[in-house]
Design a protein around this motif. Sequence first.
Motif, PDB file in Angstrom:
ATOM      1  N   UNK A  79     -52.327  10.933 -16.414  1.00 40.55           N
ATOM      2  CA  UNK A  79     -52.116  12.055 -17.330  1.00 40.55           C
ATOM      3  C   UNK A  79     -50.830  12.813 -17.008  1.00 40.55           C
ATOM      4  N   UNK A  80     -50.061  13.099 -18.039  1.00 35.80           N
ATOM      5  CA  UNK A  80     -48.812  13.842 -17.844  1.00 35.80           C
ATOM      6  C   UNK A  80     -48.193  14.187 -19.182  1.00 35.80           C
ATOM      7  N   UNK A  81     -47.265  15.116 -19.161  1.00 39.98           N
ATOM      8  CA  UNK A  81     -46.558  15.502 -20.384  1.00 39.98           C
ATOM      9  C   UNK A  81     -45.060  15.536 -20.099  1.00 39.98           C
ATOM     10  N   UNK A  82     -44.281  15.463 -21.171  1.00 39.02           N
ATOM     11  CA  UNK A  82     -42.830  15.485 -21.039  1.00 39.02           C
ATOM     12  C   UNK A  82     -42.234  16.722 -21.689  1.00 39.02           C
ATOM     13  N   UNK A  83     -41.895  16.598 -22.953  1.00 41.56           N
ATOM     14  CA  UNK A  83     -41.244  17.712 -23.655  1.00 41.56           C
ATOM     15  C   UNK A  83     -39.840  17.333 -24.063  1.00 41.56           C
ATOM     16  N   UNK A  84     -39.369  17.945 -25.135  1.00 39.76           N
ATOM     17  CA  UNK A  84     -38.013  17.662 -25.615  1.00 39.76           C
ATOM     18  C   UNK A  84     -36.981  18.088 -24.586  1.00 39.76           C
ATOM     19  N   UNK A  85     -35.879  17.372 -24.574  1.00 39.49           N
ATOM     20  CA  UNK A  85     -34.792  17.729 -23.670  1.00 39.49           C
ATOM     21  C   UNK A  85     -34.075  18.975 -24.170  1.00 39.49           C
ATOM     22  N   UNK A  95     -30.887  17.476 -18.959  1.00 36.74           N
ATOM     23  CA  UNK A  95     -31.581  18.392 -19.878  1.00 36.74           C
ATOM     24  C   UNK A  95     -33.096  18.238 -19.828  1.00 36.74           C
ATOM     25  N   UNK A  96     -33.636  17.941 -18.672  1.00 40.80           N
ATOM     26  CA  UNK A  96     -35.090  17.805 -18.526  1.00 40.80           C
ATOM     27  C   UNK A  96     -35.526  18.327 -17.164  1.00 40.80           C
ATOM     28  N   UNK A  97     -35.006  19.472 -16.750  1.00 43.37           N
ATOM     29  CA  UNK A  97     -35.210  19.958 -15.384  1.00 43.37           C
ATOM     30  C   UNK A  97     -36.675  20.109 -14.975  1.00 43.37           C
ATOM     31  N   UNK A  98     -37.532  20.736 -15.775  1.00 45.36           N
ATOM     32  CA  UNK A  98     -38.927  20.873 -15.327  1.00 45.36           C
ATOM     33  C   UNK A  98     -39.620  19.517 -15.170  1.00 45.36           C
ATOM     34  N   UNK A  99     -39.340  18.594 -16.068  1.00 51.57           N
ATOM     35  CA  UNK A  99     -39.938  17.263 -15.988  1.00 51.57           C
ATOM     36  C   UNK A  99     -39.459  16.535 -14.733  1.00 51.57           C
ATOM     37  N   UNK A 100     -38.163  16.577 -14.481  1.00 47.12           N
ATOM     38  CA  UNK A 100     -37.604  15.931 -13.295  1.00 47.12           C
ATOM     39  C   UNK A 100     -38.210  16.536 -12.023  1.00 47.12           C
ATOM     40  N   UNK A 101     -38.306  17.851 -11.983  1.00 42.80           N
ATOM     41  CA  UNK A 101     -38.896  18.517 -10.815  1.00 42.80           C
ATOM     42  C   UNK A 101     -40.349  18.094 -10.622  1.00 42.80           C
ATOM     43  N   UNK A 140     -39.806   3.416 -16.569  1.00 44.20           N
ATOM     44  CA  UNK A 140     -38.672   3.775 -17.394  1.00 44.20           C
ATOM     45  C   UNK A 140     -39.191   4.154 -18.774  1.00 44.20           C
ATOM     46  N   UNK A 141     -38.307   4.214 -19.750  1.00 39.47           N
ATOM     47  CA  UNK A 141     -38.726   4.562 -21.104  1.00 39.47           C
ATOM     48  C   UNK A 141     -39.739   3.542 -21.598  1.00 39.47           C
ATOM     49  N   UNK A 142     -40.893   4.041 -22.046  1.00 39.84           N
ATOM     50  CA  UNK A 142     -42.022   3.183 -22.397  1.00 39.84           C
ATOM     51  C   UNK A 142     -42.540   3.551 -23.782  1.00 39.84           C
ATOM     52  N   UNK A 143     -42.843   2.528 -24.576  1.00 38.72           N
ATOM     53  CA  UNK A 143     -43.348   2.757 -25.922  1.00 38.72           C
ATOM     54  C   UNK A 143     -44.655   3.557 -25.899  1.00 38.72           C
ATOM     55  N   UNK A 144     -44.696   4.600 -26.706  1.00 41.37           N
ATOM     56  CA  UNK A 144     -45.895   5.412 -26.877  1.00 41.37           C
ATOM     57  C   UNK A 144     -45.727   6.192 -28.176  1.00 41.37           C
ATOM     58  N   UNK A 145     -46.753   6.894 -28.571  1.00 40.91           N
ATOM     59  CA  UNK A 145     -46.652   7.711 -29.785  1.00 40.91           C
ATOM     60  C   UNK A 145     -45.541   8.738 -29.643  1.00 40.91           C
ATOM     61  N   UNK A 146     -45.477   9.407 -28.500  1.00 43.38           N
ATOM     62  CA  UNK A 146     -44.473  10.453 -28.297  1.00 43.38           C
ATOM     63  C   UNK A 146     -43.060   9.881 -28.276  1.00 43.38           C
ATOM     64  N   UNK A 147     -42.892   8.743 -27.577  1.00 46.22           N
ATOM     65  CA  UNK A 147     -41.560   8.133 -27.495  1.00 46.22           C
ATOM     66  C   UNK A 147     -41.119   7.631 -28.864  1.00 46.22           C
ATOM     67  N   UNK A 148     -42.031   7.013 -29.610  1.00 43.76           N
ATOM     68  CA  UNK A 148     -41.676   6.537 -30.948  1.00 43.76           C
ATOM     69  C   UNK A 148     -41.247   7.691 -31.846  1.00 43.76           C
ATOM     70  N   UNK A 149     -41.980   8.806 -31.748  1.00 44.03           N
ATOM     71  CA  UNK A 149     -41.623   9.987 -32.536  1.00 44.03           C
ATOM     72  C   UNK A 149     -40.272  10.542 -32.097  1.00 44.03           C
ATOM     73  N   UNK A 150     -40.024  10.541 -30.780  1.00 40.93           N
ATOM     74  CA  UNK A 150     -38.761  11.034 -30.234  1.00 40.93           C
ATOM     75  C   UNK A 150     -37.590  10.185 -30.719  1.00 40.93           C
ATOM     76  N   UNK A 151     -37.771   8.860 -30.703  1.00 41.17           N
ATOM     77  CA  UNK A 151     -36.716   7.963 -31.166  1.00 41.17           C
ATOM     78  C   UNK A 151     -36.448   8.138 -32.661  1.00 41.17           C
TER      79      UNK A 151
END
Length: 267
Positions: free
Chosen positions: A105-111, A167-173, A202-213
């Motif tokens: 379980x985890x979340x990302x967020x827009x850059x 542009x993803x400081x909280x995620x990287x941390x 690395x970058x992996x296909x998912x609902x969020x990634x597809x929407x981001x792309x």
Amino acid sequence: MFAPVAECHPVTIKQGLLVGKIVLITGASSGIGAAAARVFAAEGASLVLAARREERLADLASELRGKGAQVVYTKMDVALPDDVARAVDLAVETFGRLDSAFNNAGIGGDQNAMHLMDDSVYDSIMDTNVRGVWNCLRHEIRVMLNNPDGGSIVNNSSVGGLQSIPAAAPYVASKHAVAGLTKAAAAEYARHGIRVNSVAPGTTRSENINDWFERNPELEAQLHAATPQGRTARAEEIAEAAAWLCSDRASFVTGVVVPVDGGFTTV
């Protein structure tokens, strides 16, 4: 003159990686978590599936039971210690023990630039990605200490936990913190037979990634250009690596963060 060919013997087919294992998967309702549920079940595991979207868990559990897997599920937010404790205890109540866990379980967020991010973005990411793994580790280890053979835990990190992503400081941390928790727990509990490792997708296909792309089509091309294999991973490819780390075939592997990134971090 060639030597005679030795008599061939049939190769013994190994049983599934996780036959007889009781495994908890968090974030199991979609993406890498749902892929892991399918891969782990195919490898013979009995599963406890946990996520916030209960309806999706029910559908996935029904699918896997239809294929002969033993599966239970529970609604859970990894940021809430009581939710995690309930999921871990469900494994013990249903199957008698917990052998392995994939803390996915985890979340990302827009850059976005750090100075433009609201505190709530940082809080949300850290609560799920760091506190969530912390909660899971504590409760999983609590019950694994009762296992004669220990156990195995795999945390889902990211290439963002190995190097910087702009542009993803909280995620990287947060993902660097996951790597730290992985190594700390591995060192502390190795003598108890509990292994703790991490995968770094690395970058992996998912609902969020597809929407981001779809919203940022130029980013997909940029990421492919930066990846030696030149593509995005399938969720099943991450799940396969996690399954191996959870299994006894990785019995002398602990405290490592394994990149599953098509070579991204080698460049």
